[in-house]
Write a protein that holds these residues in place. Sequence first.
Motif, PDB file in Angstrom:
ATOM      1  N   ALA A 189       0.830  -1.208   0.000  1.00  0.00           N
ATOM      2  CA  ALA A 189       0.000   0.000   0.000  1.00  0.00           C
ATOM      3  C   ALA A 189       0.860   1.252   0.000  1.00  0.00           C
ATOM      4  CB  ALA A 189      -0.932  -0.004   1.213  1.00  0.00           C
ATOM      5  N   TYR A 190       1.925   1.242   0.793  1.00  0.00           N
ATOM      6  CA  TYR A 190       2.778   2.432   0.866  1.00  0.00           C
ATOM      7  C   TYR A 190       3.435   2.720  -0.479  1.00  0.00           C
ATOM      8  CZ  TYR A 190       6.220   5.789   2.465  1.00  0.00           C
ATOM      9  OH  TYR A 190       6.962   6.938   2.609  1.00  0.00           O
ATOM     10  N   LEU A 191       4.094   1.720  -1.042  1.00  0.00           N
ATOM     11  CA  LEU A 191       4.808   1.944  -2.306  1.00  0.00           C
ATOM     12  C   LEU A 191       3.847   2.211  -3.461  1.00  0.00           C
ATOM     13  CD1 LEU A 191       7.632  -0.723  -1.977  1.00  0.00           C
ATOM     14  CD2 LEU A 191       7.865   1.761  -1.844  1.00  0.00           C
ATOM     15  N   THR A 192       2.708   1.533  -3.461  1.00  0.00           N
ATOM     16  CA  THR A 192       1.727   1.762  -4.521  1.00  0.00           C
ATOM     17  C   THR A 192       1.145   3.167  -4.430  1.00  0.00           C
ATOM     18  OG1 THR A 192       1.168  -0.598  -4.583  1.00  0.00           O
ATOM     19  CG2 THR A 192      -0.404   0.936  -5.573  1.00  0.00           C
ATOM     20  N   ALA A 193       0.851   3.601  -3.205  1.00  0.00           N
ATOM     21  CA  ALA A 193       0.292   4.946  -3.014  1.00  0.00           C
ATOM     22  C   ALA A 193       1.300   6.012  -3.429  1.00  0.00           C
ATOM     23  CB  ALA A 193      -0.129   5.143  -1.561  1.00  0.00           C
ATOM     24  N   VAL A 194       2.581   5.801  -3.105  1.00  0.00           N
ATOM     25  CA  VAL A 194       3.609   6.742  -3.536  1.00  0.00           C
ATOM     26  C   VAL A 194       3.657   6.792  -5.062  1.00  0.00           C
ATOM     27  CG1 VAL A 194       6.098   7.163  -3.633  1.00  0.00           C
ATOM     28  CG2 VAL A 194       5.019   6.582  -1.456  1.00  0.00           C
ATOM     29  N   GLY A 195       3.642   5.607  -5.694  1.00  0.00           N
ATOM     30  CA  GLY A 195       3.655   5.561  -7.155  1.00  0.00           C
ATOM     31  C   GLY A 195       2.455   6.259  -7.760  1.00  0.00           C
ATOM     32  N   ASP A 196       1.284   6.026  -7.171  1.00  0.00           N
ATOM     33  CA  ASP A 196       0.075   6.676  -7.679  1.00  0.00           C
ATOM     34  C   ASP A 196       0.159   8.188  -7.524  1.00  0.00           C
ATOM     35  OD1 ASP A 196      -1.031   4.265  -8.383  1.00  0.00           O
ATOM     36  OD2 ASP A 196      -2.289   4.088  -6.595  1.00  0.00           O
ATOM     37  N   ALA A 202      15.106   2.852  -1.201  1.00  0.00           N
ATOM     38  CA  ALA A 202      15.435   4.264  -1.419  1.00  0.00           C
ATOM     39  C   ALA A 202      16.267   4.440  -2.685  1.00  0.00           C
ATOM     40  CB  ALA A 202      16.184   4.826  -0.209  1.00  0.00           C
ATOM     41  N   ALA A 203      17.249   3.554  -2.890  1.00  0.00           N
ATOM     42  CA  ALA A 203      18.093   3.653  -4.086  1.00  0.00           C
ATOM     43  C   ALA A 203      17.261   3.501  -5.348  1.00  0.00           C
ATOM     44  CB  ALA A 203      19.188   2.584  -4.036  1.00  0.00           C
ATOM     45  N   THR A 204      16.300   2.579  -5.303  1.00  0.00           N
ATOM     46  CA  THR A 204      15.433   2.387  -6.464  1.00  0.00           C
ATOM     47  C   THR A 204      14.545   3.609  -6.685  1.00  0.00           C
ATOM     48  OG1 THR A 204      15.395   0.010  -6.029  1.00  0.00           O
ATOM     49  CG2 THR A 204      13.708   0.870  -7.512  1.00  0.00           C
ATOM     50  N   MET A 205      14.072   4.216  -5.600  1.00  0.00           N
ATOM     51  CA  MET A 205      13.248   5.415  -5.719  1.00  0.00           C
ATOM     52  C   MET A 205      14.030   6.559  -6.368  1.00  0.00           C
ATOM     53  SD  MET A 205      11.276   5.166  -2.050  1.00  0.00           S
ATOM     54  CE  MET A 205      10.236   6.615  -2.236  1.00  0.00           C
ATOM     55  N   PHE A 206      15.304   6.691  -6.003  1.00  0.00           N
ATOM     56  CA  PHE A 206      16.126   7.714  -6.637  1.00  0.00           C
ATOM     57  C   PHE A 206      16.310   7.430  -8.124  1.00  0.00           C
ATOM     58  CE2 PHE A 206      17.804   8.773  -2.300  1.00  0.00           C
ATOM     59  CZ  PHE A 206      17.437  10.101  -2.316  1.00  0.00           C
ATOM     60  N   GLU A 207      16.469   6.164  -8.482  1.00  0.00           N
ATOM     61  CA  GLU A 207      16.596   5.812  -9.893  1.00  0.00           C
ATOM     62  C   GLU A 207      15.299   6.115 -10.654  1.00  0.00           C
ATOM     63  OE1 GLU A 207      19.110   4.960 -11.755  1.00  0.00           O
ATOM     64  OE2 GLU A 207      20.472   5.101 -10.055  1.00  0.00           O
ATOM     65  N   ILE A 208      14.182   5.885 -10.000  1.00  0.00           N
ATOM     66  CA  ILE A 208      12.900   6.221 -10.623  1.00  0.00           C
ATOM     67  C   ILE A 208      12.834   7.723 -10.885  1.00  0.00           C
ATOM     68  CG2 ILE A 208      10.394   6.320 -10.247  1.00  0.00           C
ATOM     69  CD1 ILE A 208      10.686   3.679  -8.650  1.00  0.00           C
ATOM     70  N   GLN A 209      13.289   8.519  -9.909  1.00  0.00           N
ATOM     71  CA  GLN A 209      13.283   9.975 -10.098  1.00  0.00           C
ATOM     72  C   GLN A 209      14.150  10.373 -11.282  1.00  0.00           C
ATOM     73  OE1 GLN A 209      15.584  12.190  -7.357  1.00  0.00           O
ATOM     74  NE2 GLN A 209      15.173  14.122  -8.387  1.00  0.00           N
ATOM     75  N   ARG A 210      15.334   9.794 -11.390  1.00  0.00           N
ATOM     76  CA  ARG A 210      16.254  10.163 -12.467  1.00  0.00           C
ATOM     77  C   ARG A 210      15.695   9.790 -13.836  1.00  0.00           C
ATOM     78  NH1 ARG A 210      21.503   7.230 -11.566  1.00  0.00           N
ATOM     79  NH2 ARG A 210      22.159   8.432 -13.391  1.00  0.00           N
ATOM     80  N   ALA A 251       6.799   1.444 -12.178  1.00  0.00           N
ATOM     81  CA  ALA A 251       8.044   1.059 -11.520  1.00  0.00           C
ATOM     82  C   ALA A 251       7.816   0.858 -10.025  1.00  0.00           C
ATOM     83  CB  ALA A 251       9.122   2.113 -11.765  1.00  0.00           C
ATOM     84  N   TYR A 252       7.020   1.735  -9.410  1.00  0.00           N
ATOM     85  CA  TYR A 252       6.714   1.571  -7.986  1.00  0.00           C
ATOM     86  C   TYR A 252       5.909   0.301  -7.736  1.00  0.00           C
ATOM     87  CZ  TYR A 252       8.650   5.794  -5.957  1.00  0.00           C
ATOM     88  OH  TYR A 252       9.516   6.749  -5.479  1.00  0.00           O
ATOM     89  N   ALA A 253       5.000  -0.028  -8.614  1.00  0.00           N
ATOM     90  CA  ALA A 253       4.215  -1.257  -8.466  1.00  0.00           C
ATOM     91  C   ALA A 253       5.125  -2.482  -8.542  1.00  0.00           C
ATOM     92  CB  ALA A 253       3.130  -1.319  -9.540  1.00  0.00           C
ATOM     93  N   GLU A 254       6.073  -2.454  -9.473  1.00  0.00           N
ATOM     94  CA  GLU A 254       7.021  -3.561  -9.584  1.00  0.00           C
ATOM     95  C   GLU A 254       7.905  -3.647  -8.335  1.00  0.00           C
ATOM     96  OE1 GLU A 254       7.288  -5.944 -11.820  1.00  0.00           O
ATOM     97  OE2 GLU A 254       5.572  -5.166 -12.957  1.00  0.00           O
ATOM     98  N   LEU A 255       8.317  -2.491  -7.820  1.00  0.00           N
ATOM     99  CA  LEU A 255       9.129  -2.464  -6.605  1.00  0.00           C
ATOM    100  C   LEU A 255       8.363  -3.055  -5.429  1.00  0.00           C
ATOM    101  CD1 LEU A 255      11.657  -1.592  -5.025  1.00  0.00           C
ATOM    102  CD2 LEU A 255      10.615   0.693  -4.803  1.00  0.00           C
ATOM    103  N   ALA A 256       7.099  -2.707  -5.306  1.00  0.00           N
ATOM    104  CA  ALA A 256       6.276  -3.244  -4.221  1.00  0.00           C
ATOM    105  C   ALA A 256       6.170  -4.757  -4.324  1.00  0.00           C
ATOM    106  CB  ALA A 256       4.891  -2.610  -4.255  1.00  0.00           C
TER     107      ALA A 256
END
Length: 200
Positions: A97-104, A164-172, A186-191
């Motif tokens: 839920a956390y990672l999906t909500a962030v992605g959304d 966190a490292a993956t989140m930074f890569e998503i930002q880049r 990408a966030y859904a896959e990470l979750a």
Amino acid sequence: MTPAARSGTATRTRRRTVRQEDLLNRLVALFAAEGFAGFTLDDLVERMRCSKTSLYTLAGSKQELVVEVVKQYFRASVPAVEAAVAAADDPQGRVVAYLTAVGDYLRPLSRAFMDDLSEHTQAAEVYRRNTVAAADRIRGLIADGIDAGAFREVHAAFAAEMVAATMFEIQRGEMFSRLELSDAEAYAELASLMVHALRA
């Protein structure tokens, strides 16, 4: 997005009028859709149908205005993301839920916005602080899952740093553009990856 968005903002938020909050939120929508590097203050006056004085009530310069808009975006995400976590009924569900909500919540952010963000030192620092806070939140959710027996014994802080490292890569945007994934995807896959890796 995270508790970091709350820090240092409460006093400033209370001082804003309803009209100022509306203007700031409309700037959020504009920047999210089109980026911000190409806008001058005169451009923003025209697009927002406001006076330059109104913009100066939010920040003293365009650079500072960009930072305020980025702060506003992440600050507004906290209730939505935390409500999604609260609605989940087990540790795995809370991580998803956390990672999906962030992605959304990041879904409306255009590539132009993300590229401009990467080039703007102060705004990028706001994103970095929120990502660090997100790693702390994930670490806590993982630790709770381990305590509950839902996750296998792992180093919660290490797992959070990988997130966190993956989140930074998503930002880049470089890695995931090669995969033709949107940030939300990408966030859904990470979750999904995190849950399957942690499952007891």
